[in-house]
Scaffold this motif. Structure first.
Motif, short mmCIF file in Angstrom:
data_model
loop_
_atom_site.label_atom_id
_atom_site.label_comp_id
_atom_site.label_asym_id
_atom_site.label_seq_id
_atom_site.Cartn_x
_atom_site.Cartn_y
_atom_site.Cartn_z
N GLU A 277 0.96 -1.26 -0.10
CA GLU A 277 -0.07 -0.02 -0.05
C GLU A 277 0.82 1.28 0.13
N ALA A 278 2.15 1.16 0.65
CA ALA A 278 3.04 2.50 0.72
C ALA A 278 3.45 2.79 -0.71
N TRP A 279 3.72 1.50 -1.37
CA TRP A 279 4.22 1.62 -2.92
C TRP A 279 3.34 2.36 -3.84
N VAL A 280 2.10 1.75 -3.58
CA VAL A 280 1.03 2.24 -4.36
C VAL A 280 0.73 3.63 -4.11
N GLY A 281 0.52 4.01 -2.93
CA GLY A 281 0.56 5.54 -2.36
C GLY A 281 1.61 6.34 -3.00
N PHE A 282 3.13 5.81 -2.88
CA PHE A 282 4.02 6.53 -3.56
C PHE A 282 3.91 6.98 -5.07
N ALA A 283 3.30 5.97 -5.61
CA ALA A 283 3.00 6.00 -7.11
C ALA A 283 1.89 7.24 -7.35
N VAL A 284 0.75 7.32 -6.60
CA VAL A 284 -0.12 8.07 -6.77
C VAL A 284 0.47 9.32 -6.28
N ILE A 285 1.10 9.62 -5.27
CA ILE A 285 1.76 10.97 -4.87
C ILE A 285 2.87 11.57 -5.82
N ALA A 286 3.58 10.34 -6.60
CA ALA A 286 4.34 10.70 -7.81
C ALA A 286 3.54 11.51 -8.87
N VAL A 287 2.41 10.65 -9.23
CA VAL A 287 1.57 11.00 -10.22
C VAL A 287 1.02 12.67 -9.77
N GLY A 288 0.93 13.03 -8.73
CA GLY A 288 0.27 14.12 -8.41
C GLY A 288 1.56 15.22 -8.43
N PHE A 289 2.74 14.80 -8.09
CA PHE A 289 3.74 15.66 -8.42
C PHE A 289 3.98 16.27 -9.76
N ALA A 290 3.92 15.05 -10.53
CA ALA A 290 4.18 15.27 -12.00
C ALA A 290 2.94 16.26 -12.71
N VAL A 291 1.53 16.11 -12.09
CA VAL A 291 0.60 16.99 -12.65
C VAL A 291 0.86 18.30 -12.01
N ASN A 292 1.39 18.58 -10.61
CA ASN A 292 1.73 19.89 -10.12
C ASN A 292 2.94 20.48 -10.86
N ASP A 293 3.77 19.65 -11.07
CA ASP A 293 5.10 20.44 -11.95
C ASP A 293 4.67 20.73 -13.13
N GLY A 294 3.62 19.77 -14.03
CA GLY A 294 3.30 20.44 -15.23
C GLY A 294 4.12 20.22 -16.64
N ARG A 295 5.39 19.71 -16.43
CA ARG A 295 6.19 19.53 -17.39
C ARG A 295 5.71 18.42 -18.20
N ILE A 296 5.09 17.11 -17.68
CA ILE A 296 4.64 15.99 -18.29
C ILE A 296 3.55 16.33 -19.08
N LEU A 297 2.50 17.21 -18.62
CA LEU A 297 1.48 17.65 -19.39
C LEU A 297 1.90 18.46 -20.57
N ARG A 298 2.96 19.32 -20.43
CA ARG A 298 3.43 20.09 -21.43
C ARG A 298 4.04 18.96 -22.59
N PHE A 299 4.74 18.05 -22.23
CA PHE A 299 5.25 17.10 -23.25
C PHE A 299 4.30 16.52 -24.10
N PHE A 300 3.04 16.19 -23.76
CA PHE A 300 1.75 15.48 -24.43
C PHE A 300 1.20 16.64 -25.07
N ARG A 301 1.43 18.07 -25.02
CA ARG A 301 0.97 18.98 -25.75
C ARG A 301 1.26 18.90 -27.28
#
Length: 302
Positions: A277-301
């Motif tokens: 559950e900690a690893w799954v939670g870390f993965a979700v937090i990492a996705v949240g960080f990626a969304v907050n950071d924004g560069r991944i979203l810019r990559f797919f534009r």
């Protein structure tokens, strides 16, 4: 305003990985020191032994000591928000949960920082992207803590909340530092901060834990000095070097690199094991960080 010239070159990546290693190591060092030293006293050791190291660096670079009361008020606030409160909460939390899990929960700092800055700073508005990232971070925390967190008292759950409180304190510290210490030499800010937090923690430790014992094992002294010299003094030097070379956005990537180091050290030397559950939670937090950071979203534009 973006600064496209600030890129992650090979040197910046090496420094970033080194920073993640020494910050990840702080959870390991604390876990070792907790065998003999109470949490508040560990906090005092961490900031106290950092002072002479940073003082030498500041003197070598001929950075002047500020005399303005406002600047020292800024150091005092940073000492409380960036050292005294979060270090104490994290070290206490580690008396109840694994060092690797503590590092994962501490990874929410970036999301808290975006929300706090969005609320308190006019030039960093709270956008839909930041809100989404923060919500994903909270979902990740919920996955880690599990539904049983709502069913009754559990010291482990309280410890996890303490780590989250530390992350929130770091977020407020970033805003305080930007408002009160803008334009000041970064290394002097670090020295002023640990000096202020030492003055704050000394009487607190004396009242709660009593006079710190110096009769400690070699292993414990190694952990305490590792916290001060590597995870604090060296970390600040690396932090500001990366900030200048690659910018704040790239620097925040360290958030995702700290847990693997902390988890690896805990597993290798302390026999810790992190649940699925900690690893799954870390993965979700990492996705949240990626969304907050924004560069991944810019990559797919397109």
């Amino acid at each position: 305003m973006t600064q496209p010239s600030l890129q992650m070159d090979r040197t910046a990546w090496i420094m970033l990985i080194a920073l993640a290693a020494v910050w990840g190591g702080s959870f390991f060092f604390a876990e070792v020191a907790l065998g003999e030293v109470p949490p508040l006293t560990i906090t005092l050791h961490r900031v106290f032994w950092t002072i002479p190291i940073l003082a030498v660096i500041v003197a070598m670079k001929r950075i002047p000591i500020p005399r303005t009361p406002r600047i020292w008020l800024g150091y005092l606030g940073m000492g409380v928000l960036n050292n005294a409160i979060p270090f104490s909460l994290i070290f206490w939390g580690q008396t109840q949960i694994e060092s690797g899990l503590a590092s994962i929960l501490n990874g929410t700092t970036a999301m808290f920082g975006a929300v706090v800055a969005g609320v308190l700073l006019a030039d960093e508005p709270l956008t839909a992207r930041k809100i989404t990232g923060a919500l994903l971070g909270l979902i990740g925390v919920g996955v880690i803590m599990g539904p049983e967190a709502m069913s009754g008292f559990n010291p482990a759950n309280l410890a996890q909340l303490a780590i989250l409180g530390a992350a929130l304190s770091y977020a407020f510290a970033s805003v305080w530092g930007r408002v009160m210490l803008a334009g000041q030499p970064p290394l002097m800010n670090a020295l002023g901060m640990v000096t202020a937090s030492t003055l704050i923690m000394a009487p607190v430790v004396w009242m709660v834990d009593g006079a710190p014992s110096l009769s400690l094992s070699v292993t414990t002294w190694g952990a305490l000095l590792g916290l001060a010299a590597l995870s604090t003094a060296l970390a600040y030097v690396l932090y500001f070097a990366i900030l200048v070379r690659a910018g704040a956005a790239n620097l925040m990537l360290v958030t995702l690199l700290i847990p693997p180091f902390a988890i690896g050290l805990g597993a290798l030397f302390l026999g810790e094991r992190i649940g699925s559950e900690a690893w799954v939670g870390f993965a979700v937090i990492a996705v949240g960080f990626a969304v907050n950071d924004g560069r991944i979203l810019r990559f797919f534009r397109p």
